[in-house]
Design an enzyme around this catalytic site. Structure first.
Site: not given
Length: 476
Positions: A230, A288
């Site tokens: 991720k 993010c």
């Protein structure tokens, strides 16, 4: 009496009741999709001043997220109407859940020191641990530093529950991979990375996520590998954006059009050839990309099995990319000052219209928006700056207008920071009528407007990557 995690899961039976901790951009669509496929889902949300309003909205079948999210409003209404979803601040209901997912933000206190702010996540994990029962699966969906699931989160859950991970309860990391504006589509169609602290946890997590996938497939791995996956995929995207931004800055300096160059690069096609590059812009925002590089950098330090073999004295390529993307709002400020200089003016005392506060077009997601540092630079320089956004209704300490006429009235310069769809319809005539100025500057940070139409109407135009236009002759 069970002696293994497999026994604990077998005694529990199939997953029927799911808890989702954190009702945000990740938790809400995930909970709604789980409720579509499983008998019952509880969405856990603190009844706080800032977020407590979501509880009543969700329980009335309404979506608290603004912006365009295809299918989400209808899905929430349906699962609430069918009594398959309930939002609650009563965390004790975790005790009746067979699986609990946690999706809470994980920003950094100081990126230079690589110190993350896990306070909100820790509170959520402790609440889960407090009410955790044997045979439950706990899944962290938050983007976290590699090593967090198997070490830090495990320790907290065991402390609070007095149970043992890998024996009494399962623990896994299944990172979210969503983009605001297509939340349901991303959850259903993207492949799902699933990493448990052991094989049994991984298998159980696959049982949880399999039913909500349509096109996506499950990809099992270890928890730490999932965490690296991720953080790395977002770090690589940030790196690609930085490469486009740097090339755009070069094209401006050389007096050429970045978008011509990009089209030329993209034209090279063939077996084994990949040359497509991303788009440059006024800056990178969101939860993010702005911090996942630092999670990856921190992870290699705290989980390091041996010292990284890396050139001495060379800055991390990933951190350098972050610096380039963080620079883009300052570059927009430089373009604004250049434009004002071209009309014989300066920024002090000028009215600036900033169009777009969210970091992503046609959404209300303004987390870490690059518009904010630009706004602050203008204020520090003595400008009177007004902000328009059709989706973002409020922001701490900053007034945001929904009426674009209010922002453009009597303004001296317009700055396009977000590619909201209505900005594509802006015309020189419309802006000039509202501004009432003969000399006017427009800076396009997202390649939204067609430069020549504005230049021919006497505007001073500047745009990211538009070296072919940024020094154009002034008409009139």
């Amino acid at each position: 009496m069970s002696t293994s995690l497999a026994d604990s899961f077998n005694e529990r039976g199939p997953i029927k009741t799911i808890g989702v901790v954190g009702m945000g951009y990740v938790g809400i669509p995930a909970a709604a999709l789980f409720a579509q496929s499983f008998p019952m889902v509880y969405g856990f949300q603190r009844d706080s001043i800032s977020s407590g309003y979501k509880i009543s909205l969700l329980n009335s079948g309404k979506n608290p997220l603004k912006g365009e999210e295809p299918g989400l409003d209808e899905l929430i209404h349906n699962v609430v109407f069918k009594k398959k979803f309930e939002c609650t601040s009563d965390f004790s209901k975790i005790s009746i859940c067979d699986a609990v997912t946690i999706a809470i933000q994980t920003p950094f206190v100081n990126s230079k020191d690589l110190i993350p702010d896990f306070s909100a996540l820790e509170e959520g994990i402790r609440q889960v641990g407090k009410y955790l029962t044997k045979g439950t699966l706990v899944v962290l969906e938050s983007t976290i530093t590699p090593g967090t699931t198997a070490i830090w989160a495990r320790k907290i859950l065991e402390e609070e529950s007095k149970l043992v991970a890998g024996r009494d309860f399962g623990l896994a990391h299944a990172p979210e991979r969503v983009m605001v504006g297509r939340l349901l589509q991303n959850i259903q169609e993207h492949d799902r990375i699933v990493g448990g602290i052991d094989d049994i946890s991984t298998k159980r997590a696959m049982e949880l996520y399999g039913p909500i996938l349509t096109k996506g497939k499950l990809i099992p791995m270890t928890a730490t590998a999932a965490e690296v996956t991720k953080t790395a995929e977002n770090t690589f995207r940030d790196l690609q954006i930085a490469a486009a931004n740097q090339l755009a800055l070069y094209c401006e300096a050389m007096g050429i059009n970045f978008y011509d160059v990009r089209a030329g690069i993209d034209s090279l096609k063939g077996e084994g050839i990949t040359r497509a590059i991303l788009w440059p812009g006024a800056g990178v925002g969101g939860h993010c990309l702005t911090k996942d590089t630092y999670h990856l950098e921190r992870g290699v330090r705290i989980t390091e099995h041996e010292q990284v073999d890396f050139p001495v004295g060379v800055e991390s390529l990933f951190v350098t990319a972050r610096s380039i993307n963080d620079f883009m709002p300052l570059h927009m400020f430089h373009l604004l000052k250049k434009g004002l200089t071209r009309i014989g003016s300066e920024i002090t005392g000028k009215k600036i219209g900033l169009l777009g506060w969210s970091f992503l077009s046609n959404t209300d997601d303004a987390r870490n928006t690059p518009a904010e540092p630009f706004y602050n630079l203008c204020k520090e320089a003595g400008a009177d700056i007004f902000v328009h956004d059709p989706w973002v209704t409020h922001w701490p300490g900053i007034e945001i207008h929904s009426d674009i006429k209010r922002v453009l009235l009597d303004t001296d310069a317009v700055i396009i920071f977000t590619a909201h769809r209505m900005y594509y319809d802006l015309t020189p005539t419309y802006i000039r009528e509202l501004s009432g100025k003969n000399k006017f500057v427009i800076v396009d940070g997202r390649n939204v407007i067609e430069p020549d139409s504005f230049i021919q109407n006497g505007f001073v135009y500047l745009g990211i990557g538009r070296g072919d236009k940024n020094s154009h002759p002034i008409v009139g």
